[in-house]
Design an enzyme around this catalytic site. Sequence first.
Site, short mmCIF file in Angstrom:
data_model
loop_
_atom_site.label_atom_id
_atom_site.label_comp_id
_atom_site.label_asym_id
_atom_site.label_seq_id
_atom_site.Cartn_x
_atom_site.Cartn_y
_atom_site.Cartn_z
N ASN A 50 0.88 -1.17 0.00
CA ASN A 50 0.00 0.00 0.00
C ASN A 50 0.92 1.21 0.00
O ASN A 50 1.54 1.52 1.01
CB ASN A 50 -0.89 -0.02 1.25
CG ASN A 50 -1.67 1.28 1.41
OD1 ASN A 50 -1.88 2.00 0.44
ND2 ASN A 50 -2.10 1.58 2.62
N LYS B 44 0.17 4.28 -0.20
CA LYS B 44 -0.44 5.48 0.43
C LYS B 44 -0.23 6.69 -0.49
O LYS B 44 -0.26 6.54 -1.69
CB LYS B 44 0.15 5.71 1.83
CG LYS B 44 0.16 4.44 2.68
CD LYS B 44 0.40 4.72 4.12
CE LYS B 44 0.62 3.43 4.87
NZ LYS B 44 0.29 3.50 6.27
N HIS C 237 -9.43 1.41 4.41
CA HIS C 237 -8.18 1.52 5.18
C HIS C 237 -8.43 2.46 6.37
O HIS C 237 -9.20 3.42 6.26
CB HIS C 237 -7.07 2.06 4.28
CG HIS C 237 -5.72 1.97 4.89
ND1 HIS C 237 -5.27 2.85 5.85
CD2 HIS C 237 -4.72 1.06 4.73
CE1 HIS C 237 -4.05 2.51 6.22
NE2 HIS C 237 -3.69 1.42 5.57
N GLU D 10 -6.79 4.76 7.56
CA GLU D 10 -6.50 6.19 7.28
C GLU D 10 -7.68 6.84 6.57
O GLU D 10 -7.98 8.01 6.79
CB GLU D 10 -5.21 6.30 6.46
CG GLU D 10 -3.99 6.00 7.32
CD GLU D 10 -2.80 5.43 6.57
OE1 GLU D 10 -2.74 5.54 5.33
OE2 GLU D 10 -1.91 4.86 7.23
N GLU E 139 -5.74 -5.07 10.14
CA GLU E 139 -4.70 -4.09 10.43
C GLU E 139 -4.99 -3.37 11.74
O GLU E 139 -5.77 -2.41 11.75
CB GLU E 139 -4.63 -3.06 9.30
CG GLU E 139 -4.33 -3.64 7.94
CD GLU E 139 -3.67 -2.62 7.05
OE1 GLU E 139 -2.56 -2.89 6.60
OE2 GLU E 139 -4.24 -1.55 6.83
N GLY F 228 2.22 1.92 10.62
CA GLY F 228 3.17 3.02 10.52
C GLY F 228 3.87 3.37 11.82
O GLY F 228 4.51 4.41 11.94
N SER G 25 3.10 -2.51 10.12
CA SER G 25 4.56 -2.54 10.30
C SER G 25 5.19 -3.88 9.95
O SER G 25 6.17 -4.29 10.60
CB SER G 25 4.93 -2.12 11.72
OG SER G 25 4.47 -0.80 11.98
C1 PEP Z 1 -0.74 0.01 5.67
O1 PEP Z 1 -0.57 1.05 5.07
O2 PEP Z 1 -1.75 -0.68 5.44
C2 PEP Z 1 0.27 -0.42 6.63
C3 PEP Z 1 0.10 -1.56 7.27
O3 PEP Z 1 1.34 0.39 6.79
P1 PEP Z 1 2.73 0.00 7.54
O4 PEP Z 1 3.18 -1.30 6.97
O5 PEP Z 1 3.65 1.14 7.19
O6 PEP Z 1 2.44 -0.09 8.99
#
Ligand code: PEP
Length: 249
Positions: free
Chosen positions: A10, A12, A95, A97, A167, A173, A213
């Site tokens: 992803n 972003k 997501h 975000e 998630e 992040g 992460s």
């Molecule tokens: C994500 O953007 O879905 C995500 C899990 O980001 P990260 O791996 O940076 O935590």
Amino acid sequence: MARKKIIAGNWKMNMTPSEAVELINTLKPLVKTEEADVVFCVPAIDIIPAVEAAKGSNIQIGAENLYFEEKGAFTGEISPAMLTDAGVKFVVIGHSERRQYFAETNETVNKKVLKAFEHGITPIVCCGESLEQREQGITIDWIRQQIKIAFLNVTADQAKTAVIAYEPIWAIGTGKTATSDQAEEVCGAIRKCIGEIYDEATAAAIRIQYGGSVNAKTAPELFTKPDIDGGLVGGASLKPEFGQIVNWH
Ligand code: PEP
């Protein structure tokens, strides 16, 4: 039948169109595998150059969002037909975000999931709890509600092809990966919930990713858990490390 792993990046709001082409050309030789589906979910403006750059490789291109109407007066939105015409196969929906910054709700997630299926795009349906919810002990209840609403009016045949990304918000992040046991507990509960909504065959077919992460170090332990069928990867998908994650074993 064993489920094929699916490892998706992803991006972003990162990478200009020319940077996107450069990154795909760098990662192409590193993410070669027959054992997993490899998907790069990229910003809308990067989709066309990304599809072109990925041609002839095993990389499939996904979007990070879509709108649930066909066309019309929805300034700034991207329709499902625009995505399919550009070569998109997957779309990230809901997501955290987007839920946090763009007022996405379980109901809009459901509308988008239905619209994606209508157009033959595979949704990657995101769910996850906050740290506060985890500490309150309501993680599983919360996730079950997110899943039940996201899949309203989705048929079993459609659900079998869907991807769910678990998630935990506190892990996105932050550099704080959930332990493989924590991730497996929730992914197992999601599969059970799908079994309750549909049947055992659907629960056995649907693919459930862990995201939060994920990096080259944590991927192997996470991806060997029985209910974890791969990962949704943010930060590490923008680096050569993504090649190690894809080839995790
Ligand atoms: C994500 O953007 O879905 C995500 C899990 O980001 P990260 O791996 O940076 O935590």
